[in-house]
Design an enzyme around this catalytic site. Structure first.
Site, PDB file in Angstrom:
ATOM      1  CE  LYS A  39      -6.696 -38.540  -3.443  1.00 43.28           C
ATOM      2  NZ  LYS A  39      -5.919 -37.739  -2.470  1.00 43.28           N
ATOM      3  N   GLY A  40      -7.570 -37.638 -10.215  1.00 45.32           N
ATOM      4  CA  GLY A  40      -7.411 -36.616 -11.238  1.00 45.32           C
ATOM      5  C   GLY A  40      -8.556 -36.452 -12.212  1.00 45.32           C
ATOM      6  CD  GLU A  94      -5.819 -41.842 -16.221  1.00 45.76           C
ATOM      7  OE1 GLU A  94      -6.393 -41.295 -15.255  1.00 45.76           O
ATOM      8  OE2 GLU A  94      -4.891 -42.658 -16.071  1.00 45.76           O
ATOM      9  CG  ASP A  95      -5.538 -37.478 -14.626  1.00 40.57           C
ATOM     10  OD1 ASP A  95      -5.136 -38.526 -15.180  1.00 40.57           O
ATOM     11  OD2 ASP A  95      -5.091 -37.089 -13.536  1.00 40.57           O
ATOM     12  CG  ASP A  98       3.353 -39.259 -18.620  1.00 40.84           C
ATOM     13  OD1 ASP A  98       3.876 -38.934 -19.685  1.00 40.84           O
ATOM     14  OD2 ASP A  98       3.956 -39.163 -17.533  1.00 40.84           O
ATOM     15  CE  LYS A 126       2.060 -35.272 -19.481  1.00 49.64           C
ATOM     16  NZ  LYS A 126       3.039 -35.258 -18.386  1.00 49.64           N
ATOM     17  CG  PHE A 147       4.347 -32.390 -14.297  1.00 53.47           C
ATOM     18  CD1 PHE A 147       4.340 -33.766 -14.147  1.00 53.47           C
ATOM     19  CD2 PHE A 147       3.652 -31.623 -13.364  1.00 53.47           C
ATOM     20  CE1 PHE A 147       3.658 -34.377 -13.092  1.00 53.47           C
ATOM     21  CE2 PHE A 147       2.965 -32.218 -12.310  1.00 53.47           C
ATOM     22  CZ  PHE A 147       2.974 -33.592 -12.172  1.00 53.47           C
ATOM     23  CB  VAL A 148      -0.176 -30.161 -17.532  1.00 55.05           C
ATOM     24  CG1 VAL A 148       0.477 -29.645 -18.804  1.00 55.05           C
ATOM     25  CG2 VAL A 148      -0.640 -31.607 -17.736  1.00 55.05           C
ATOM     26  CG  ASP A 154      -1.734 -34.438  -7.929  1.00 60.81           C
ATOM     27  OD1 ASP A 154      -1.817 -35.162  -8.941  1.00 60.81           O
ATOM     28  OD2 ASP A 154      -1.134 -34.784  -6.901  1.00 60.81           O
ATOM     29  NE  ARG A 160      -5.713 -34.261  -6.534  1.00 67.47           N
ATOM     30  CZ  ARG A 160      -5.125 -35.238  -7.212  1.00 67.47           C
ATOM     31  NH1 ARG A 160      -5.277 -35.321  -8.513  1.00 67.47           N
ATOM     32  NH2 ARG A 160      -4.375 -36.135  -6.602  1.00 67.47           N
TER      33      ARG A 160
HETATM   34  P1  IMP Z   1       0.995 -43.017 -17.025  1.00 64.59           P
HETATM   35  O1  IMP Z   1       0.775 -44.356 -16.387  1.00 64.59           O
HETATM   36  O2  IMP Z   1       2.440 -42.743 -17.255  1.00 64.59           O
HETATM   37  O3  IMP Z   1       0.161 -42.813 -18.275  1.00 64.59           O
HETATM   38  O4  IMP Z   1       0.580 -41.925 -15.957  1.00 64.59           O
HETATM   39  C1  IMP Z   1      -0.738 -41.597 -15.729  1.00 64.59           C
HETATM   40  C2  IMP Z   1      -0.914 -40.892 -14.410  1.00 64.59           C
HETATM   41  O5  IMP Z   1       0.266 -40.162 -14.005  1.00 64.59           O
HETATM   42  C3  IMP Z   1      -2.018 -39.849 -14.517  1.00 64.59           C
HETATM   43  O6  IMP Z   1      -3.273 -40.413 -14.230  1.00 64.59           O
HETATM   44  C4  IMP Z   1      -1.577 -38.804 -13.521  1.00 64.59           C
HETATM   45  O7  IMP Z   1      -2.037 -39.164 -12.230  1.00 64.59           O
HETATM   46  C5  IMP Z   1      -0.080 -38.859 -13.542  1.00 64.59           C
HETATM   47  N1  IMP Z   1       0.495 -37.851 -14.445  1.00 64.59           N
HETATM   48  C6  IMP Z   1       1.151 -38.078 -15.603  1.00 64.59           C
HETATM   49  N2  IMP Z   1       1.514 -36.926 -16.185  1.00 64.59           N
HETATM   50  C7  IMP Z   1       1.076 -35.931 -15.373  1.00 64.59           C
HETATM   51  C8  IMP Z   1       1.138 -34.486 -15.449  1.00 64.59           C
HETATM   52  O8  IMP Z   1       1.670 -33.873 -16.375  1.00 64.59           O
HETATM   53  N3  IMP Z   1       0.559 -33.818 -14.411  1.00 64.59           N
HETATM   54  C9  IMP Z   1      -0.056 -34.426 -13.368  1.00 64.59           C
HETATM   55  N4  IMP Z   1      -0.136 -35.769 -13.267  1.00 64.59           N
HETATM   56  C10 IMP Z   1       0.421 -36.518 -14.265  1.00 64.59           C
END
Ligand code: IMP
Length: 172
Positions: A39-40, A94-95, A98, A126, A147-148, A154, A160
């Protein structure tokens, strides 16, 4: 426990103006299929799309990580697209990138469906070793490992709706 504002509303708005101009230029009037990862990405996607001049269709998908943490890389598609991406210019929204594992899996999935092109727009990336090789074509901001929350991001479904991005500090 909201530690500090990392990106203000006006900083985000100014950056989105630039990103939208870059997207308009990149697609040269060709129609775009914008795909939001629920949803982000919803806040980011709608705010960018409102600024575009090229014709745009919108669709959404939702994934969930299972059997472990968010960074396990094991993701399950819980809501698929309603549209066919074959032959289309797809821009994935994508929001935050990470570890990048979620995005890699979604790119793999959509690539297997033969879009004409597939590019990535992310509000945040990041600055981490794990995602360094992952190219984001239209990136809002590079941030640290913290973490943001806010502007779609969220913590257990909260925050959100904050109009800005803030750092979450559980120690405060
Ligand atoms: P990744 O697969 O590790 O890149 O994680 C991506 C997903 O993890 C994002 O789409 C978010 O839903 C969640 N996420 C990662 N870091 C954060 C953060 O700092 N705040 C909130 N959600 C996060």
């Amino acid at each position: 426990m909201i530690d500090r504002t990392l990106l203000s509303e006006s900083q985000i708005a100014a950056r989105l103006d630039q990103l939208a101009a870059q997207i308009d230029a990149a697609y040269e009037g060709r129609p775009l299929l914008a795909v939001g990862v629920l949803k982000g990405s919803v806040f980011f996607l709608t705010d960018v799309l409102k600024r575009l001049k090229i014709p745009v269709a919108v669709d959404f998908l939702q994934v969930r990580s299972y059997a472990g943490t968010a960074s396990s890389g094991n993701i399950q598609l819980v809501h698929d697209l309603s549209m066919d991406v074959e032959g289309k210019d797809v821009l994935l929204f994508e929001d935050v990138v990470d570890t990048g594992l979620t995005l890699r899996k979604i790119v793999e999935l959509l690539t297997s469906r033969n879009p004409r092109s597939l590019k990535i727009a992310a509000l945040l990336k990041k600055d981490l070793e794990e995602n360094r090789d992952l190219t984001v074509d239209f990136l809002g901001f590079t941030i640290g490992p913290e973490f943001v929350i806010g502007y779609g991001l969220d913590l257990d479904e909260k925050y959100r709706n904050l109009p800005y991005v803030a750092v979450w500090d559980p120690s405060r």
